[in-house]
Design an enzyme around this catalytic site. Structure first.
Site, PDB file in Angstrom:
ATOM      1  CE  LYS A  59      -1.819   2.744   2.904  1.00 53.94           C
ATOM      2  NZ  LYS A  59      -1.750   4.039   2.156  1.00 53.94           N
TER       3      LYS A  59
ATOM      4  CD  GLU B 239      13.504   0.479   8.838  1.00 52.42           C
ATOM      5  OE1 GLU B 239      14.003   1.413   9.518  1.00 52.42           O
ATOM      6  OE2 GLU B 239      14.067  -0.610   8.664  1.00 52.42           O
TER       7      GLU B 239
ATOM      8  CB  CYS C  69      12.900   8.446   8.446  1.00 53.90           C
ATOM      9  SG  CYS C  69      13.641   7.318   7.280  1.00 53.90           S
TER      10      CYS C  69
ATOM     11  CD  GLU D 210      10.303  11.913  11.856  1.00 49.86           C
ATOM     12  OE1 GLU D 210       9.183  11.387  12.057  1.00 49.86           O
ATOM     13  OE2 GLU D 210      11.216  11.343  11.246  1.00 49.86           O
TER      14      GLU D 210
END
Ligand code: NAI
Ligand code: MG
Length: 489
Positions: free
Chosen positions: A194, A268, A302, A399
């Site tokens: 997906k 992840e 990331c 983040e």
């Protein structure tokens, strides 16, 4: 830098001429269906959503939204392909199919690059030089392992897991698809993938490649949709393995939903990496590395170097050079070959970044933004840095996933390390020094999965990637990436 040179850099009001990549060779259809069992099929409930170009907010295509029934259909197709064809093929034959995918991606690299930039907003330089070549490289790399698994796991009986459900984000759409699909297929699994809802196009183009490469129907299925489609895949009872890349929040949801089941999963998740710059580093090189680590690709990475820890004695010099360099970065049309910083991927992501810019100032940080212009339409953020921030500030801990750098200083090696490690994340890190011994000490002391020395954001299919703490579970890439798709006896 003395006054005259720094003045020179700003007194130039000339601009680069536009150098747009041509889009003539690219075909984007008005509408895309789901790729299930080797063909493109309409979603059962008839729902569609738009994927837009974040650089001009125009609709690129209507994309099928897969409901529970569609996901079920895709998982059944993958199960059937696993049992009847893919697991029965000789490993070397599997390898041939994967090589074929790699070669077609290479042949169609320009088309893939342009579509990646149109759909996601990243500069063509990034998609052309990094995303697409690396995606092909991953298929080449794992094709090579398909018939050599007994050497990867000497003395073990290696078996595929079965059907893998794979969910990927929008920051490296094709590359993440390659990271997920290539090792899964090499090990004999079949997949349901997906893509992210803002960047489905290159995955759907990949579906065309997979169909044209003649893979047995159902070996790879691609279901588009938003979070509910992802959740339907995660919750499907006939999935043997889940691989997810995305936010820590969704990673946590997935982890909780899998507790007590036999499904194997790898996650992840986010990062808040520090670049640690010592006073003995090659400063100009370090500045270039910091810029590459956080500003290119809009900070949508990331493992981005979103924190800078700079030794106090060179802090003023480094920050000044950074600001000078930020002034020269070009924010704008992702398809222009001169562009350094493209469009922010979505309105929602821009809103999130802007809320952090406000928060950083409210927390007492001093914000500096490059002064260049940005286009009127679309989603844009100028390269930004915060000084005067401390360890407890949210812009230092959380983040942001945008072109925003938090700068702190340190005096001793130990202080630098302690500050670098003091976040909930541990995905990557960078160290800049001309002393080899210091590099090893820092690399050992950093609780992070990937550490670059005197460089940043370098990737290779042969090296593993994964994090500590809230950055995730398991590894992708290299030999370690195979581990996540086999059972060993
Ligand atoms: P997200 O985690 O919601 O999206 C990633 C993927 O997961 C997408 O394909 C999405 O459709 C899917 N998804 C969403 N909810 C799901 C659910 N309940 N079950 C299964 N799949 C689900 O990330 P989002 O909202 O796009 O971005 C939010 C923040 O996450 C970003 O600002 C950034 O900080 C972080 N992020 C980190 C990434 C990374 O590579 N580590 C990639 C993308 C975002
Ligand atoms: Mg889009």
């Amino acid at each position: 830098m003395d006054d005259t040179t720094s003045k020179l850099a700003f007194d130039t009001d000339w601009q680069y001429d536009p150098a747009p990549e041509s889009t003539d060779h690219v075909r984007v259809d008005d509408q895309y269906e789901l790729f299930i069992g080797g063909e493109f099929v309409a979603p059962k409930e008839g729902r569609y959503f738009d994927s837009i170009n974040p650089a001009n907010e125009q609709v690129l295509a209507r994309i099928a939204s897969a409901g529970k029934d569609d996901v079920d259909r895709a998982v059944k197709a993958a199960r059937k392909a696993y049992e009847t064809s893919w697991s029965k093929l000789k490993p070397a034959e599997r390898g041939k199919y994967i090589y074929r995918i790699a070669r077609v991606i290479q042949e169609r690299a320009r088309e893939f690059s342009v579509i990646e930039s149109l759909d996601g907003g990243k500069p063509i330089r990034e998609s052309r030089d990094i995303d697409i070549p690396l995606a092909a490289a991953h298929f080449f790399y794992y094709a090579g392992w398909a018939d050599k698994l007994e050497y990867a796991f000497p003395g073990k009986q290696v078996a595929a897991l079965g059907v893998a459900g794979q969910i990927i984000p929008w920051n490296f759409p094709l590359l993440m698809a390659a990271w997920k699909i290539a090792p899964a297929l090499a090990c004999g699994n079949t997949v349901v993938l997906k893509p992210a809802e803002t960047t489905p196009l290159t995955a759907l183009k990949l579906a065309e490649v997979i169909r044209d490469a003649g893979l047995p129907p159902g070996v790879v299925n691609i279901v588009t949709g938003a979070g509910d489609t992802g959740a339907a895949l995660v919750d499907h009872p006939d999935i043997d393995k889940i691989a997810f890349t995305g936010s820590t929040a969704v990673g946590r949801l997935i982890q909780n939903s899998q507790a007590g089941t036999s499904t194997i999963y790898t996650l992840e998740l986010g990062g808040k990496a520090a670049n640690i710059v010592f006073d003995d580093a090659a400063i100009d090189q370090a500045v270039e590395g910091i810029v590459n680590g956080i500003f290119f690709n809009q900070g949508h990475v990331c493992c981005a170097g979103s924190r800078l820890l700079v030794q106090e004695s060179v802090a003023d010099e480094v920050v000044q050079k950074l600001k000078d360099r930020m002034e020269t970065l070009i924010v704008g049309d992702p398809l222009d070959k001169n562009t350094d910083i493209g469009a922010i991927n979505s309105a929602a992501q821009l809103e999130k970044i802007e809320s952090y810019l406000q928060l950083g100032q409210d927390e007492g940080g001093e914000m500096y933004q490059a002064s260049g212009s940005v286009p009127e339409r679309g989603y844009w953020c100028r390269p930004t840095l915060f000084t005067g921030v401390s360890q407890s500030n949210r812009v230092v801990q959380e983040e942001i996933f945008g072109p925003v750098l938090a700068v702190q200083t340190f005096r001793t090696e130990q202080e630098g390390l302690d500050k670098a490690n003091n976040t909930p994340y541990g995905l990557s890190g960078g160290v800049w020094t001309d002393k080899g011994a210091k590099i090893f000490r820092i690399a050992q002391g950093l609780r992070a999965g990937v550490i670059w020395a005197n460089t940043f954001n370098k990737f290779d299919p042969a090296s593993p990637f994964g994090g500590y703490k809230e950055s995730g579970v398991g590894h992708e890439g290299g030999l370690h990436g195979l581990d996540a798709y086999v059972s060993l006896a």
